[in-house]
Design a protein around this motif. Structure first.
Motif, PDB file in Angstrom:
ATOM      1  N   TYR A  77       0.190  -5.573  13.971  1.00  0.00           N
ATOM      2  CA  TYR A  77      -1.165  -5.737  12.844  1.00  0.00           C
ATOM      3  C   TYR A  77      -1.071  -7.143  12.404  1.00  0.00           C
ATOM      4  CZ  TYR A  77       2.393  -4.751   9.275  1.00  0.00           C
ATOM      5  OH  TYR A  77       3.540  -4.833   8.397  1.00  0.00           O
ATOM      6  N   VAL A  78      -2.034  -7.412  11.347  1.00  0.00           N
ATOM      7  CA  VAL A  78      -2.056  -8.695  10.933  1.00  0.00           C
ATOM      8  C   VAL A  78      -1.992  -8.396   9.325  1.00  0.00           C
ATOM      9  CG1 VAL A  78      -3.462 -10.850  10.308  1.00  0.00           C
ATOM     10  CG2 VAL A  78      -3.444  -9.700  12.551  1.00  0.00           C
ATOM     11  N   ASP A  79      -1.112  -8.985   8.633  1.00  0.00           N
ATOM     12  CA  ASP A  79      -0.875  -8.791   6.960  1.00  0.00           C
ATOM     13  C   ASP A  79      -1.957  -9.646   6.256  1.00  0.00           C
ATOM     14  OD1 ASP A  79      -0.114 -11.400   6.850  1.00  0.00           O
ATOM     15  OD2 ASP A  79       2.004 -11.022   6.607  1.00  0.00           O
ATOM     16  N   GLU A  80      -1.637  -9.517   4.973  1.00  0.00           N
ATOM     17  CA  GLU A  80      -2.661 -10.034   4.056  1.00  0.00           C
ATOM     18  C   GLU A  80      -2.866 -11.489   4.226  1.00  0.00           C
ATOM     19  OE1 GLU A  80      -0.140  -8.027   3.164  1.00  0.00           O
ATOM     20  OE2 GLU A  80       0.535  -8.725   1.181  1.00  0.00           O
ATOM     21  N   ASN A  81      -1.795 -12.103   4.519  1.00  0.00           N
ATOM     22  CA  ASN A  81      -1.758 -13.643   4.886  1.00  0.00           C
ATOM     23  C   ASN A  81      -1.880 -14.092   6.112  1.00  0.00           C
ATOM     24  OD1 ASN A  81      -0.837 -14.036   1.944  1.00  0.00           O
ATOM     25  ND2 ASN A  81       1.015 -13.159   2.724  1.00  0.00           N
ATOM     26  N   GLY A  82      -2.567 -13.230   6.962  1.00  0.00           N
ATOM     27  CA  GLY A  82      -3.094 -13.521   8.503  1.00  0.00           C
ATOM     28  C   GLY A  82      -1.929 -13.692   9.483  1.00  0.00           C
ATOM     29  N   TYR A  84       0.646 -12.123  12.035  1.00  0.00           N
ATOM     30  CA  TYR A  84       0.989 -11.065  12.779  1.00  0.00           C
ATOM     31  C   TYR A  84       2.405 -10.306  12.702  1.00  0.00           C
ATOM     32  CZ  TYR A  84      -2.920 -11.495  16.075  1.00  0.00           C
ATOM     33  OH  TYR A  84      -3.935 -11.681  16.700  1.00  0.00           O
TER      34      TYR A  84
ATOM     35  N   THR B  17      -4.728 -13.701   1.547  1.00  0.00           N
ATOM     36  CA  THR B  17      -5.765 -14.729   1.997  1.00  0.00           C
ATOM     37  C   THR B  17      -6.744 -13.722   2.658  1.00  0.00           C
ATOM     38  OG1 THR B  17      -4.381 -15.016   4.233  1.00  0.00           O
ATOM     39  CG2 THR B  17      -4.213 -16.793   2.564  1.00  0.00           C
ATOM     40  N   ASN B  18      -6.914 -12.413   2.345  1.00  0.00           N
ATOM     41  CA  ASN B  18      -7.839 -11.450   3.028  1.00  0.00           C
ATOM     42  C   ASN B  18      -9.156 -12.083   2.962  1.00  0.00           C
ATOM     43  OD1 ASN B  18      -5.586  -9.854   4.054  1.00  0.00           O
ATOM     44  ND2 ASN B  18      -6.301  -8.207   2.724  1.00  0.00           N
TER      45      ASN B  18
END
Lengths: 300, 229
Positions: A77-82, A84, B17-18
């Protein structure tokens, strides 16, 4: 007037043709720039048209393309900072590190995993890829790094630990098209199934008491019981054991051998246990570590 | 209010940075659709002119091309160009480039058909009057036929442009990470923390698409009004 039209047409045809050719050529050169190993890769085409990059070509290009999920928490998945993250991604990073190349993640859809390998869009698939006989004819699987089986979750006050506890009036909830549905229909036709199309429908039905138990992949039911209070996984393992393994394009021997050696070598440092503790422990808890992790490619 | 923001999953937007990632995904969508639209308009106008020719060969070719585009789902075209080209002739397109090829292939056909329709809807007496006033062929085209054609073309082509923009989420199937895929990544990464994030995120996607398509529609209706006077 017809005469003029024909001349005009010829002119237009030439213009259109030039635009098309320029477009296609710029496309090719763009692809080549992005991927230096292309020309060599094309030469390595096998007779049925599959394209792959050998170990040396990957090392020479300085980067490896690894297909992972970008929306299957906690595997890929990709976390909130973009960035992986996940169990598969953790391993992918290690592969790139040990090869001495940069890793380029390609976000893959479940249905495209075989195709992506067969067309050489990625070098390796590390996307929770369950080994099946049918798939093994289309791609080459390396040694496994995780176990999967079916699991059954039920309310903690009426835990079902064996399928025989399910009475004739009781129903078991399944999601349509999953391995759980296929397995129960084949092996336990006497059990009444209630089928739902989506995860959320099945979840709502289960929580409203529509069935005495819910059968699904064991990773799913374990994660469910860990996040929702009042439910227990009575049967953590049901049916045949499947494994999850990295896959490469069929025939890519050099890369396959390297990955297998890598998985064996990583057993010394208990790499996949560390991977589990970094990525999966929050979802599945410590108790299932031995159940799920496969170390050194050896299934116990 | 706080509860509502959390319940509907708007809070995940502001994690890390969503939000920037969502905008980045939207930019991918916009980039691919705008390049395709620009190419489709240029090539479509040329094709539309070709389609009005009475030459049976060009007629047949255009007909086949148009039918292929109409019959084939865009998803199939994407698979053919992205995976098929690699399989058959060993061409490795970047996924974005494959997307531009497919959208241009589709847009050109539809645009061509619209141009043909608009050109043919200009009554014959317009040409004849122009010639009798002493205008030559290109003068007739540039000062009489083309201005009228564009006016008739505008509403239909705006419809095509917005349709092309709205079809871009399909490119996720050829491994392009665009806005809806970023949204799904964010929803999944937060599926335990905010199980209802889907509502908030797809609402934002809706707003983003609206923000892109609405000005295009506004511009069209503005031009229509301006030209009708």
């Amino acid at each position: 007037m017809y005469m003029k039209n024909t001349t005009l047409f010829k002119l237009l045809a030439v213009v259109v043709a030039v635009i098309m050719v320029v477009g296609i050529m710029s496309g090719c050169s763009k692809a080549t720039d992005a991927d230096k190993g292309n020309a060599d890769a094309a030469e390595a085409s096998t007779t049925d048209g599959t394209i792959y990059r050998t170990l040396d070509e990957i090392k020479g290009s300085g980067s490896i393309k690894i297909g992972v999920f970008s929306d299957k928490n906690p595997f890929g998945y990709v976390d909130e900072n973009g960035k992986y993250q996940g169990y598969d991604v953790y391993f992918a990073r290690r592969i790139a590190e040990d090869l001495g190349v940069e890793v380029e993640f390609v976000s893959t859809e479940a249905a495209n995993r075989v195709e992506a390998l067969q067309t050489g869009k990625v070098d390796i698939i590390l996307a929770n890829f369950t080994v099946t006989e049918e798939r093994a004819q289309q791609v080459d699987f390396a040694l496994p790094y995780m176990n999967v089986a079916l699991g059954v979750v039920s309310p903690s006050d009426k835990v079902i630990t064996e399928l025989s506890q399910i009475g004739t009036d009781d129903a078991v909830i399944v999601i349509s098209g999953t391995t759980a549905e296929i397995y129960l229909e084949e092996n336990n036709p006497e059990i009444t199934l209630k089928k739902y199309d989506t995860y959320s429908d099945a979840k709502t039905a289960f929580e409203n008491g529509q069935g005495v138990a819910w059968a699904n992949d064991n990773t799913e039911v374990i994660a469910y019981a860990n996040t929702v209070d009042g439910y227990t996984v009575g049967i953590p393992k049901l049916g045949s054991d499947d494994t999850i393994a990295p896959a490469v394009t069929k025939g890519n021997e050099t890369l396959l051998t390297w990955i297998n050696d890598e998985i064996k070598a990583l057993a010394d440092e208990q790499f996949f246990h560390k991977d589990y503790e970094e990525t999966l422990v929050d979802t599945y808890g410590k108790a299932y570590e031995e159940e799920l992790v496969v170390e050194g490619g050896v299934i116990k | 209010m706080q509860a509502l923001v959390t319940d509907l999953g708007f809070d995940v937007l502001f994690k890390g940075t969503n939000f920037t990632r969502l905008l980045g995904g939207m930019w991918v969508t916009l980039k691919i659709s705008l390049i395709s639209v620009a190419l489709s308009i240029v090539l479509g106008i040329l094709l539309g002119v070709v389609m009005t020719f009475k030459n049976p060969v060009t007629k047949a070719i255009c007909r086949v091309y148009l039918e292929i585009v109409r019959i084939m789902p865009q998803l199939v075209l994407l698979f053919i160009v992205y995976y098929g080209s690699a399989r058959l002739i060993g061409l490795k397109f970047e996924p974005e480039f494959a997307a531009v090829i497919v959208f241009t292939f589709w847009g050109t056909a539809e645009m061509g058909d619209l141009v043909r329709g608009a050109l043919q809807s200009i009554p014959k007496h317009q040409y004849e009057s122009a010639y009798s006033l002493g205008l030559n062929r290109s003068q007739t085209y540039f000062s009489i036929v083309i201005p009228q054609t564009i006016r008739r073309l505008l509403p239909l082509s705006i419809n095509l442009v917005t349709r092309m923009i709205k079809t871009t989420p399909l490119i996720v199937m050829i491994e392009v990470v665009e806005a809806t895929k970023v949204a799904r990544q964010i929803i999944d990464a937060n599926r335990v923390a905010s199980p209802n994030a889907a509502f908030g995120l797809f609402f934002v996607i809706f707003v983003l698409y609206f923000a892109v398509c609405w000005p295009i529609s506004l511009l069209a209706s503005h031009l229509e009004k301006k030209w009708s006077n």
